[in-house]
Design a protein around this motif. Structure first.
Motif, mmCIF file in Angstrom:
data_model
loop_
_atom_site.group_PDB
_atom_site.id
_atom_site.type_symbol
_atom_site.label_atom_id
_atom_site.label_comp_id
_atom_site.label_asym_id
_atom_site.label_seq_id
_atom_site.Cartn_x
_atom_site.Cartn_y
_atom_site.Cartn_z
ATOM 1 N N ASN A 101 -7.707 41.945 16.317
ATOM 2 C CA ASN A 101 -6.802 41.388 15.026
ATOM 3 C C ASN A 101 -7.261 40.019 15.325
ATOM 4 O O ASN A 101 -8.283 39.287 15.172
ATOM 5 C CB ASN A 101 -5.561 41.220 16.254
ATOM 6 C CG ASN A 101 -4.632 42.848 16.603
ATOM 7 O OD1 ASN A 101 -4.630 43.546 16.186
ATOM 8 N ND2 ASN A 101 -5.349 43.362 17.861
ATOM 9 N N TYR A 102 -6.018 39.048 14.381
ATOM 10 C CA TYR A 102 -6.966 37.951 13.894
ATOM 11 C C TYR A 102 -6.102 36.905 15.577
ATOM 12 O O TYR A 102 -6.126 37.109 15.855
ATOM 13 C CB TYR A 102 -5.179 36.852 13.029
ATOM 14 C CG TYR A 102 -5.955 37.147 11.436
ATOM 15 C CD1 TYR A 102 -6.851 35.999 10.811
ATOM 16 C CD2 TYR A 102 -5.139 37.672 10.524
ATOM 17 C CE1 TYR A 102 -6.608 36.585 9.716
ATOM 18 C CE2 TYR A 102 -5.347 38.159 9.229
ATOM 19 C CZ TYR A 102 -6.532 37.170 8.951
ATOM 20 O OH TYR A 102 -6.643 37.323 7.648
ATOM 21 N N GLN A 103 -7.464 35.822 15.760
ATOM 22 C CA GLN A 103 -7.070 35.082 16.504
ATOM 23 C C GLN A 103 -7.746 33.642 15.907
ATOM 24 O O GLN A 103 -8.627 33.319 14.771
ATOM 25 C CB GLN A 103 -8.639 35.779 17.528
ATOM 26 C CG GLN A 103 -10.251 36.439 16.627
ATOM 27 C CD GLN A 103 -11.010 37.020 17.167
ATOM 28 O OE1 GLN A 103 -11.172 37.668 17.025
ATOM 29 N NE2 GLN A 103 -11.744 36.620 18.982
ATOM 30 N N THR A 104 -7.593 32.445 17.099
ATOM 31 C CA THR A 104 -8.133 31.211 16.492
ATOM 32 C C THR A 104 -9.224 30.901 17.095
ATOM 33 O O THR A 104 -9.120 31.482 18.254
ATOM 34 C CB THR A 104 -6.873 30.610 16.309
ATOM 35 O OG1 THR A 104 -5.586 30.823 16.321
ATOM 36 C CG2 THR A 104 -6.887 28.950 15.862
ATOM 37 N N ILE A 105 -10.207 30.325 16.550
ATOM 38 C CA ILE A 105 -11.202 29.792 16.743
ATOM 39 C C ILE A 105 -11.554 28.587 16.766
ATOM 40 O O ILE A 105 -11.366 27.353 15.787
ATOM 41 C CB ILE A 105 -12.361 30.444 15.992
ATOM 42 C CG1 ILE A 105 -12.231 31.852 16.973
ATOM 43 C CG2 ILE A 105 -13.549 29.674 17.147
ATOM 44 C CD1 ILE A 105 -13.575 32.677 16.208
ATOM 45 N N SER A 106 -11.318 27.648 18.287
ATOM 46 C CA SER A 106 -11.390 26.280 18.001
ATOM 47 C C SER A 106 -13.409 25.608 17.952
ATOM 48 O O SER A 106 -14.255 26.043 18.457
ATOM 49 C CB SER A 106 -10.579 25.078 18.862
ATOM 50 O OG SER A 106 -11.750 26.316 20.480
ATOM 51 N N LEU A 107 -13.397 24.888 17.248
ATOM 52 C CA LEU A 107 -15.045 24.578 16.860
ATOM 53 C C LEU A 107 -15.572 23.564 17.581
ATOM 54 O O LEU A 107 -15.107 22.338 17.489
ATOM 55 C CB LEU A 107 -15.433 24.664 15.518
ATOM 56 C CG LEU A 107 -15.372 26.028 14.789
ATOM 57 C CD1 LEU A 107 -15.574 25.661 13.011
ATOM 58 C CD2 LEU A 107 -14.980 27.239 15.418
ATOM 59 N N SER A 108 -16.705 23.093 18.062
ATOM 60 C CA SER A 108 -17.241 22.073 18.289
ATOM 61 C C SER A 108 -16.774 20.478 17.406
ATOM 62 O O SER A 108 -16.754 20.770 16.113
ATOM 63 C CB SER A 108 -18.425 22.082 19.164
ATOM 64 O OG SER A 108 -19.467 21.945 17.980
ATOM 65 N N GLU A 109 -17.676 19.347 17.698
ATOM 66 C CA GLU A 109 -17.914 17.949 17.098
ATOM 67 C C GLU A 109 -18.505 18.190 15.763
ATOM 68 O O GLU A 109 -18.220 17.762 15.202
ATOM 69 C CB GLU A 109 -17.982 17.003 18.356
ATOM 70 C CG GLU A 109 -17.557 15.807 17.039
ATOM 71 C CD GLU A 109 -16.304 15.027 16.514
ATOM 72 O OE1 GLU A 109 -16.097 14.690 16.500
ATOM 73 O OE2 GLU A 109 -15.413 15.608 17.610
ATOM 74 N N ILE A 110 -19.660 19.105 15.894
ATOM 75 C CA ILE A 110 -20.464 19.462 15.077
ATOM 76 C C ILE A 110 -19.378 19.605 13.626
ATOM 77 O O ILE A 110 -20.048 19.578 12.477
ATOM 78 C CB ILE A 110 -21.647 19.503 14.927
ATOM 79 C CG1 ILE A 110 -21.569 21.739 15.542
ATOM 80 C CG2 ILE A 110 -22.509 19.491 16.259
ATOM 81 C CD1 ILE A 110 -22.908 22.429 15.215
ATOM 82 N N ALA A 111 -18.792 20.435 13.266
ATOM 83 C CA ALA A 111 -18.482 21.161 12.508
ATOM 84 C C ALA A 111 -17.327 19.921 11.432
ATOM 85 O O ALA A 111 -16.214 19.885 12.183
ATOM 86 C CB ALA A 111 -17.071 22.076 12.650
ATOM 87 N N THR A 112 -17.716 18.754 11.122
ATOM 88 C CA THR A 112 -16.795 17.584 10.557
ATOM 89 C C THR A 112 -16.963 18.058 8.879
ATOM 90 O O THR A 112 -17.988 18.903 8.220
ATOM 91 C CB THR A 112 -17.600 16.198 11.305
ATOM 92 O OG1 THR A 112 -19.152 16.269 10.506
ATOM 93 C CG2 THR A 112 -17.806 16.002 12.320
ATOM 94 N N PRO A 113 -15.792 17.383 7.903
ATOM 95 C CA PRO A 113 -16.164 17.573 6.536
ATOM 96 C C PRO A 113 -17.496 17.542 6.510
ATOM 97 O O PRO A 113 -17.757 16.383 6.377
ATOM 98 C CB PRO A 113 -14.696 16.894 5.820
ATOM 99 C CG PRO A 113 -14.491 16.623 7.699
ATOM 100 C CD PRO A 113 -14.648 16.416 8.643
#
Length: 396
Positions: A101-113
């Motif tokens: 099913n759809y799930q929400t993942i939070s990412l660490s600081e390295i994934a910046t714009p």
């Protein structure tokens, strides 16, 4: 099981090599290699116990940096991995297991714009799903584009205080508020002073240069090519993120080479005899990438057999990849008659940068006599015995 492309070529080649009789290739060696690859698999072999199936994966088109979340739907039991470019290469931002099913993942600081983020989903007997996504923000985001130290270099020089200039850019979709920065280093030998680290906001896509953003002082003694980690924290509009970068230190590397002794007659064969003055000569090299400061070279005796006449020599700075010659005057005491050798220490010192080497002076070694095929009969018979064959003389 099916084989495709290069995998098919590798396996065909493996069986081909097993059947051939090449020179210097034993049958047991070929069989061992063949069985090893069967047991442990080839380096890039993908193993399936049945025909692999495609995976159905759905996810957001962009990573939402503002909420630090990413929505994805992947088969139950699959492994989801999200990675991004870090300071030392690709770093994992998060991993989790798919639920179906759809799930929400939070990412660490390295994934910046502006960073490319790689999404990988794997599951047994399914083909790997791989794609790249970009991080996205609807707000302001100020990042460091570049940095330079005084004289437009990107390395630090030992014992040389400097300042750092920063180039910043707002890559977000809104103008930023006032920006505050702080800078730290992972070395206690680096001292950073705030100088010009708060300034007005930056417009969208605007690039600004902050000269002398921080003053940096460097303690003596940092080893050449030390890699320092700097962390720049940027705060604006209620958000904060870190930019990390490495900086190398350039310092002198001393090396003492080409050491020899020379008597008053110009002999350089270490024939040290009592009651004579002689010279100890050497080269002081600087193998570092920058010039050294002025330095002092010391000569000391470890056993008191040799009296040191010239105890120290002062040298001007030594340029990178160059050397200076030194010459000490010493005197051999009567104690050289009771020992086969004596020990001296040569040390070059420039602040915290030092190099020391032991030099052994041998006594009464008439090397020229062997080269000329003659033997000096004045040698002390209590310490030496020589057979009659001059070409194969044995010293005991």
């Amino acid at each position: 099981r099916p084989y495709y492309g290069i995998d098919s070529f590798r396996h065909s080649a493996k069986y081909f090599l097993l059947q051939q009789n090449f020179p210097n290739t034993h049958q047991n060696t070929r069989e061992l290699t063949n069985r090893t690859f069967h047991a442990h698999c080839d380096a890039f072999l993908k193993i399936y116990s049945e025909v692999p199936q495609q995976m159905s994966v759905e996810h957001d088109e962009h990573y939402n940096y503002d909420s630090r979340t990413f929505n994805i739907k992947a088969p139950q039991g699959s492994t989801i991995c999200i990675s991004a470019e870090g300071l030392d290469g690709i770093k994992i931002a998060n991993t989790t297991e798919g639920t179906g099913n759809y799930q929400t993942i939070s990412l660490s600081e390295i994934a910046t714009p502006e960073k490319i983020i790689r999404l990988t989903v794997t599951k047994n007997n399914h083909l790997r799903y791989e794609t790249t996504i970009s991080a996205h923000t609807e707000n302001a985001f100020v990042k460091m584009n570049d940095f330079n130290f005084y004289d437009d270099i990107q390395y630090l020089i030992f014992n040389n205080n400097t300042s750092i200039d920063l180039e910043l850019k707002n890559i977000g979709l809104k103008n930023s508020s006032s920006v505050n920065m702080s800078l730290i280093c992972n070395s206690e030998k680096i001292h950073i002073t705030n100088h010009n680290n708060t300034f007005e906001g930056i417009s969208v896509n605007e690039t600004i240069n902050i000269n002398d953003a921080f003053d940096i002082s460097i303690d003596d003694g940092i080893i050449n090519d030390t890699k320092l980690l700097f962390t720049l924290t940027i705060e604006h509009d209620g958000i904060s993120h870190q930019e990390k970068f490495f900086v190398n230190v350039k310092a002198p590397i001393f090396k003492i080479t080409d050491i020899y002794s020379e008597d008053d007659d110009g002999n350089i064969n270490n024939n040290i005899t009592d009651g004579k003055y002689f010279k100890v000569k050497a080269k002081i090299m600087n193998n570092g990438e920058v010039s050294s400061n002025s330095c002092i070279v010391y000569l000391t005796s470890n056993d008191g057999i040799i009296n040191i006449i010239t105890e120290e020599i002062s040298l001007e700075p030594i340029e990178s990849n160059s050397y200076k010659d030194i010459e000490f005057e010493v005197f051999a005491t009567e104690a050289v008659n009771d020992a086969l050798s004596s020990s001296l220490n040569i040390e070059v010192s420039s602040g915290a940068y030092k190099e020391t080497i032991e030099y052994i002076c041998y006594h009464h070694l008439i090397i020229d006599s062997f080269e000329n095929g003659t033997i000096n009969n004045t040698w002390d018979k209590n310490r030496w015995s020589i057979n009659s064959n001059l070409e194969e003389s044995i010293i005991t």
